[in-house]
Design an enzyme around this catalytic site. Sequence first.
Site, PDB file in Angstrom:
ATOM      1  CE1 TYR D  55       2.129   7.832   0.375  1.00 34.43           C
ATOM      2  CE2 TYR D  55       3.629   8.356   2.169  1.00 34.43           C
ATOM      3  CZ  TYR D  55       2.416   8.530   1.536  1.00 34.43           C
ATOM      4  OH  TYR D  55       1.499   9.402   2.046  1.00 34.43           O
ATOM      5  CD  GLU D  56       4.015   1.341  -5.304  1.00 32.20           C
ATOM      6  OE1 GLU D  56       4.440   0.372  -5.922  1.00 32.20           O
ATOM      7  OE2 GLU D  56       2.849   1.761  -5.423  1.00 32.20           O
TER       8      GLU D  56
END
Lengths: 337, 337, 259, 259
Positions: D55-56
């Site tokens: 996830y960023e």
Amino acid sequence: MLKVEIIEEGQGQLVGFRDPDENRSWVLDNKSRTPEDKRMSAQEAVSKFIKPGDFIASGGFGHVRVSMAIIYEIIRQKKQNLIMAGKTAVHDIDLLVAAGCVDKVEVAYSFGHELRGLSNASRRAVQTGKCKVVSEISNAAYQWRFLAGMMGIPFIPSRVLLGTDTFKKSSAKIINCPFTNKPLTLIPSCNPDVAIIHVHRCDKYGNAQIDGALIEDFELSHASRRLIVTTEKVTPHRKTRLKPWRTSIPFYYVDAVVEVPYGAHPCQMPMEYFFDEDHISEWLKLSKTDDGVKEYLEKYVYSVNSFDQYLRLIGGQRKLNRLKKMEMTTGWKAEVK
Amino acid sequence: MLKVEIIEEGQGQLVGFRDPDENRSWVLDNKSRTPEDKRMSAQEAVSKFIKPGDFIASGGFGHVRVSMAIIYEIIRQKKQNLIMAGKTAVHDIDLLVAAGCVDKVEVAYSFGHELRGLSNASRRAVQTGKCKVVSEISNAAYQWRFLAGMMGIPFIPSRVLLGTDTFKKSSAKIINCPFTNKPLTLIPSCNPDVAIIHVHRCDKYGNAQIDGALIEDFELSHASRRLIVTTEKVTPHRKTRLKPWRTSIPFYYVDAVVEVPYGAHPCQMPMEYFFDEDHISEWLKLSKTDDGVKEYLEKYVYSVNSFDQYLRLIGGQRKLNRLKKMEMTTGWKAEVK
Amino acid sequence: MMPKKTVNYNQVELMASVAAKMLENDKSVLVGTGLPVLATMLAQRTNAPNILIMYEAGGIGSQASVVPVSVGESRTFYHGIAASSMHDVMSALQGGFVDYGFLGAAQIDMYGNINTTVIGDYDIPKVRLPGSGGGNDAGSLCFKTIILMKQDTKRFVKKLDFMTTPGYLTGPGAREKVGLPQNTGPYRVISQLGVYGFDNNTKKMMLLSTHPNVSIEEIKENCSFELTIPVNVETSKEPSDQELKILRQIDPMKLVIGK
Amino acid sequence: MMPKKTVNYNQVELMASVAAKMLENDKSVLVGTGLPVLATMLAQRTNAPNILIMYEAGGIGSQASVVPVSVGESRTFYHGIAASSMHDVMSALQGGFVDYGFLGAAQIDMYGNINTTVIGDYDIPKVRLPGSGGGNDAGSLCFKTIILMKQDTKRFVKKLDFMTTPGYLTGPGAREKVGLPQNTGPYRVISQLGVYGFDNNTKKMMLLSTHPNVSIEEIKENCSFELTIPVNVETSKEPSDQELKILRQIDPMKLVIGK
């Protein structure tokens, strides 16, 4: 010798950029290295450190670990003409734009509520010209703006934005790389006037600990000129010194320490409390009209004096206990902490 | 539009630099995203991952948290023509140069033992031309080489090296900044062939935790093509998953996990065991002559088969217990951990 | 060269005491092992209790009771403010958060440029020294650097064998011209003989004080370049008994002080 | 447009199932909230148990049992491999450690370029959308991007109102020419009607499969640009009962699936 050229320049407004020398000199004059007691109220912190026209950035990400206590206080004090970093800014920017505090945004991700749909109020403001998007950027590029700001350098090279309209509306530049001769995006640094970050614990001087992912708050906290830290609780200084590797924001970056339990509500505080979906829904419904926006702000912001009063309005300790329980059961269990 | 020019180019050899596209493609082909059991012996790790001519970098700093188990193993396997990152490399590089494994160095800090004085053996090798300094750099610039390498970009701008002979012998370049028009140093990225890092704990897949300062090991571990992690102990995988924020090196960067208690000896392992000053002194004395170097290597490296045997030679568990106690009493107390 | 009459301190203790007094309270300082840390820890216990000590490997605000042996060791973050990374500390340095920095040197010239890389020819060196380390970084980026070094004619030289770290380069305006940050540069040089500053107009090294029992003649004899010598030169303060006591407490093994 | 005969799944479930099957085991994928995370978590429980989810905001390798509501929330690193930072994840992405990336879009063109910024005129927009977010980053840097979006003539367009994220730009070689990393670009597009790839020679969008009960006519009617349609077009697999069960387990509140 290879020739370096500027291949293209983005036409977006360059906001929050400082010449590194100018910023060093500002830091020298304004950032105290003295461990002082910086505890104050949200009211004092906002009135002291946020000025009209300031470029502000909010920590966390989306609806996660956002210092909502300060967001509400900015609205209460009717700060105006603020420029905001739309660095996956969601509930915070939606409210600030709706309340007329923010009228310029550099956008990586704004005017949306992730899964919950588009923002009504701030979108309306952009579509009617009340709020102006001054430049576009991506999430990676935005946090690298803060990295460059923290490092005291004017830009960070990257391989994003190339070939797109996002680049054309950005404040970045493309050169051919002096080492590879390939095109490369130069992302300008950013030193916001003020950053607002909510943390799990912090001592009175500002030594702050964050549990879970730091997101971009390590870089943002180090890059900002002024930094308001709100914290779930203030911990004894001696205790923060026992595990110095847990401190991700040392005191000399911090200007104000505000103790606000549940200060991220209605956002999530990782491993502490869950999103208040009821409250977010209420806002999303009300914000469909300007009248609804007024109603919301009147009820939850203008007619209360403090975040404590606000917490009573949204359901008080009973609601908060439920949110705490939800965070533990939907993911983290108490033993993990 | 401002004109950008290369003002000056350092004349040092550019070592460890990869075109970012070439490195991405190498990563795609060679770095597995599969969680595999990577436990192996130091012998296997060195023979599998270190090839003649490789550019290698060692974690930690000076005499602190260095993977000496691997350093000794490299010597034992008589690897040759290695190029080494002199990133405050002290005991490790002194031994590797003395043993004839390393014959080229990019120097930020090498050939010294900090407070303990200058290195005898490696200095002699440089002064007689046996070991060549291929380029000069500073500590800050070196770790930014790894930062750029980790980020997949060809360089990081900085304001060091300017105006000096260090720059002239470096592989950096100076341009005028496209944003400020001031001269700016561009520090080329570095993706070493192999990095060697000693950590406090790591699971069998390579998820590694470091206590205390990370120094430059976050960047170095992420930038290196091959990464050998040695660890004080292998911990259960489920346990590393309980506190994911403590993992500073995730498994997909790691190629080998070698369990070596006391693997940093005679260096310090922060909060575990202290420097073995007796042993360092013995080396510093013996290394005054080539014969002494031979004597040391014969005794402590060539005539032992494993790090365990070496530990018996330097004084065994009794000595190690003393070093553990010293680390606790001279600074950290057990309760702090 | 030792002071001539019998004193109860050695050169290291004198230099540490003189350096400690230069540090202001509520300022930050980038410290290397050895004399710098000794001086800084003395200041922390006397005139500058709030001094913010930063080590390049990531230790910040240490409260260690004994001098760290290495810049990266665990005492550099003992009960500290942070135990982070070189990237963090060097970024703070480049960003303008570090007031003072200490440097050592094998050679220095009249503009405070220093050499820690090589004595003799670069390619076939007479003595290969460790190189820049964090020296170039501190000398480039700290607002005020303090250089601690031995003085003699081979060390205070007309021309460096190698310029590792920038002082004022070739004189006024030269640092800014090459792109170094504004308002930075060498602040003081402390040798076993005296204390030096830099003339504001010429950026040339200038005698500020001689250590006790050191004559201006001796200062000159031990310097190969022309030193600016003002009319009034003070005498450095001797370390007090209290200071000496502290120094010996923080370096009980006499690792820095010497035996 | 829904499949015509009664089925026991909705469009979201169908698209998640189709997307999940595209993910290979032992690969890494950058995931956004919504459909991408639903698809990836399904893959994690079926064909790709070792898929590395990133996830960023810094969550890596989550083992959450329920879909995260936000890219930054605590379930993105629940019992994970790391909980680090956006800088770390985006660096891994730029460094070549991320195989797949998911993108959503409001508009797409024949080269897979996408718009998530604005509908209508940029300065006086008809609809202001959220902008790039991590979209431009994923679209620039992942080796293979998979675009999940609704299809109709206003979304599959001849010309984008704004190019937020690069697909193949103007065709073969264009990505490399502007400096984007080699061997990257759109891999698949999944709409509620079918699955598309890109012709290797022209880099133009090409129909690969139609979803059950969808005709090629429907596909064409809902696309404003000329679509490459090969002779053999497969039919997408329907989600199995087991897949549907898993999807409803990981999204018990039907946040993504819809009610």
